[in-house]
Design an enzyme around this catalytic site. Structure first.
Site, short mmCIF file in Angstrom:
data_model
loop_
_atom_site.label_atom_id
_atom_site.label_comp_id
_atom_site.label_asym_id
_atom_site.label_seq_id
_atom_site.Cartn_x
_atom_site.Cartn_y
_atom_site.Cartn_z
N ARG A 1 11.45 -0.45 11.95
CA ARG A 1 9.94 -0.32 12.92
C ARG A 1 9.85 -1.32 13.77
O ARG A 1 10.12 -2.68 13.38
CB ARG A 1 8.99 -0.59 11.55
CG ARG A 1 8.38 0.53 10.82
CD ARG A 1 7.48 0.29 9.95
NE ARG A 1 6.36 -0.38 10.35
CZ ARG A 1 5.21 -0.42 9.50
NH1 ARG A 1 5.23 0.02 8.52
NH2 ARG A 1 4.09 -1.07 10.16
N ARG B 1 11.48 -7.02 5.11
CA ARG B 1 11.27 -5.63 5.75
C ARG B 1 11.81 -5.61 7.21
O ARG B 1 12.51 -4.65 7.55
CB ARG B 1 9.88 -5.07 5.64
CG ARG B 1 9.59 -3.72 5.86
CD ARG B 1 8.26 -3.45 5.36
NE ARG B 1 6.85 -3.20 6.22
CZ ARG B 1 5.78 -3.01 6.08
NH1 ARG B 1 5.55 -2.77 4.80
NH2 ARG B 1 4.77 -3.09 7.03
N LYS C 1 0.69 -1.29 0.07
CA LYS C 1 -0.07 0.04 -0.28
C LYS C 1 0.93 1.33 0.15
O LYS C 1 0.66 2.10 -0.66
CB LYS C 1 -0.95 -0.08 1.23
CG LYS C 1 -2.00 -1.05 1.33
CD LYS C 1 -2.92 -0.76 2.48
CE LYS C 1 -2.40 -0.76 3.83
NZ LYS C 1 -1.75 -2.14 4.33
N ARG D 1 -9.74 1.04 8.95
CA ARG D 1 -9.42 -0.05 9.29
C ARG D 1 -10.45 -1.18 9.98
O ARG D 1 -10.21 -2.26 10.42
CB ARG D 1 -7.98 -0.21 10.24
CG ARG D 1 -6.58 -0.48 9.58
CD ARG D 1 -5.72 -0.52 10.57
NE ARG D 1 -4.54 -0.91 10.25
CZ ARG D 1 -3.42 -0.63 9.61
NH1 ARG D 1 -3.45 0.76 9.13
NH2 ARG D 1 -2.28 -1.20 9.25
N ARG E 1 -0.34 -9.25 13.59
CA ARG E 1 -0.89 -8.22 12.76
C ARG E 1 -1.80 -8.70 11.73
O ARG E 1 -2.67 -8.21 11.03
CB ARG E 1 0.15 -7.06 12.14
CG ARG E 1 0.84 -6.20 13.30
CD ARG E 1 1.77 -5.38 12.93
NE ARG E 1 2.13 -4.98 11.63
CZ ARG E 1 3.07 -4.90 10.98
NH1 ARG E 1 4.16 -5.31 11.32
NH2 ARG E 1 3.06 -4.34 9.76
P1 ADP Z 1 0.80 -1.72 7.70
O1 ADP Z 1 1.11 -1.12 6.33
O2 ADP Z 1 2.15 -2.74 8.13
O3 ADP Z 1 -0.44 -2.34 7.70
P2 ADP Z 1 0.73 1.01 8.90
O4 ADP Z 1 2.02 1.76 8.77
O5 ADP Z 1 -0.47 1.09 8.04
O6 ADP Z 1 1.26 -0.69 8.89
O7 ADP Z 1 0.26 0.99 10.40
C1 ADP Z 1 1.15 0.31 11.44
C2 ADP Z 1 0.22 0.66 12.82
O8 ADP Z 1 -0.34 1.76 13.14
C3 ADP Z 1 -1.00 -0.61 12.49
O9 ADP Z 1 -0.42 -1.88 12.77
C4 ADP Z 1 -1.85 -0.17 13.74
O10 ADP Z 1 -1.19 -0.42 15.08
C5 ADP Z 1 -1.69 1.48 13.76
N1 ADP Z 1 -2.69 1.87 12.83
C6 ADP Z 1 -2.72 2.87 11.44
N2 ADP Z 1 -3.72 2.92 11.09
C7 ADP Z 1 -4.86 2.47 11.92
C8 ADP Z 1 -6.14 2.68 12.14
N3 ADP Z 1 -6.85 3.08 10.98
N4 ADP Z 1 -6.98 2.12 13.02
C9 ADP Z 1 -6.02 1.56 14.17
N5 ADP Z 1 -4.91 1.49 14.15
C10 ADP Z 1 -4.28 1.85 13.14
#
Ligand code: ADP
Length: 191
Positions: A134, A128, A14, A89, A146
């Site tokens: 991270r 990654r 993404k 999400r 996750r």
């Molecule tokens: P990835 O692309 O690996 O899914 P992101 O960088 O989008 O990870 O997000 C990292 C973390 O931030 C998620 O695992 C979550 O803990 C938190 N997060 C991001 N966006 C949301 C959301 N809309 N609702 C709840 N938690 C979120």
């Protein structure tokens, strides 16, 4: 305005694809994950609250996610449109989204889901883990957690957009540029 939700599990690409889309269509990329990581670095009260949840592989609360997306939108009032990466999400976040965007006189046009085989996702996430700092990418156990939370809580958000006739999916197993071409074809159909 053109507002696209880029949807998919962790490791689906993404972030990479969002950057390419925003460049090509002159949109603003809003990543709630990036925004939360910035809040953590800046030690804002939201960042402090979010850190433990994120490091452990959990989601932040809906209230926190909504607060961060509102902040990001307020910072980009003059945008042509957005690529949302990491929001919504949960179905609750999706249901709240029209009201959040109403203030800007706009709404979501389309959700594009990037569908990737789970074994490929795991391979990408483990790679990654070697390259990046991270904390939530470092440990295998947290990566699996996750993916599990995604399957339990987030995968169903697509049904919300399907029911609105605003859902498209593309296959995301291959090369970055090939996947990007497929995304562009879908966007141009709607734009
Ligand atoms: P990835 O692309 O690996 O899914 P992101 O960088 O989008 O990870 O997000 C990292 C973390 O931030 C998620 O695992 C979550 O803990 C938190 N997060 C991001 N966006 C949301 C959301 N809309 N609702 C709840 N938690 C979120």
């Amino acid at each position: 305005m053109l507002n696209i939700i880029l949807f998919g599990p962790p490791g689906s690409g993404k972030g990479t694809q969002s950057k390419k889309i925003t460049e090509k269509y002159n949109l603003v990329h809003i990543s709630t994950g990036d925004a939360l990581r910035n809040a953590i670095i800046k030690k804002t009260s939201l960042g402090i609250e979010a850190q433990k949840l994120i490091d452990d592989g959990n989601y932040v609360t809906d209230e926190m996610a909504i607060e961060i997306i509102k902040e990001e939108l307020d910072n980009h009032e003059c945008a042509n449109g957005f690529v949302f990466d990491g929001f919504p999400r949960t179905t609750f976040q999706a249901e709240q989204f029209p009201e959040i965007l109403f203030k800007f006189g706009t709404n979501v046009n389309l959700m594009i889901s990037i569908v990737v085989d789970e074994n490929i996702l795991i391979e990408r996430l483990l790679n990654r883990a070697k390259e990046c700092d991270r904390p939530d990418d470092r440990e295998e156990e947290i990566i699996y957690k996750r993916l599990e939370i995604y399957n339990e809580t987030t995968a169903c958000v697509k049904d919300y957009y399907k029911s609105l006739g605003k859902y498209e999916s593309i296959e995301g197993n291959g090369e970055i540029d090939g996947i990007f071409d497929k995304i562009c074809t879908v966007i141009e159909k709607y734009n």
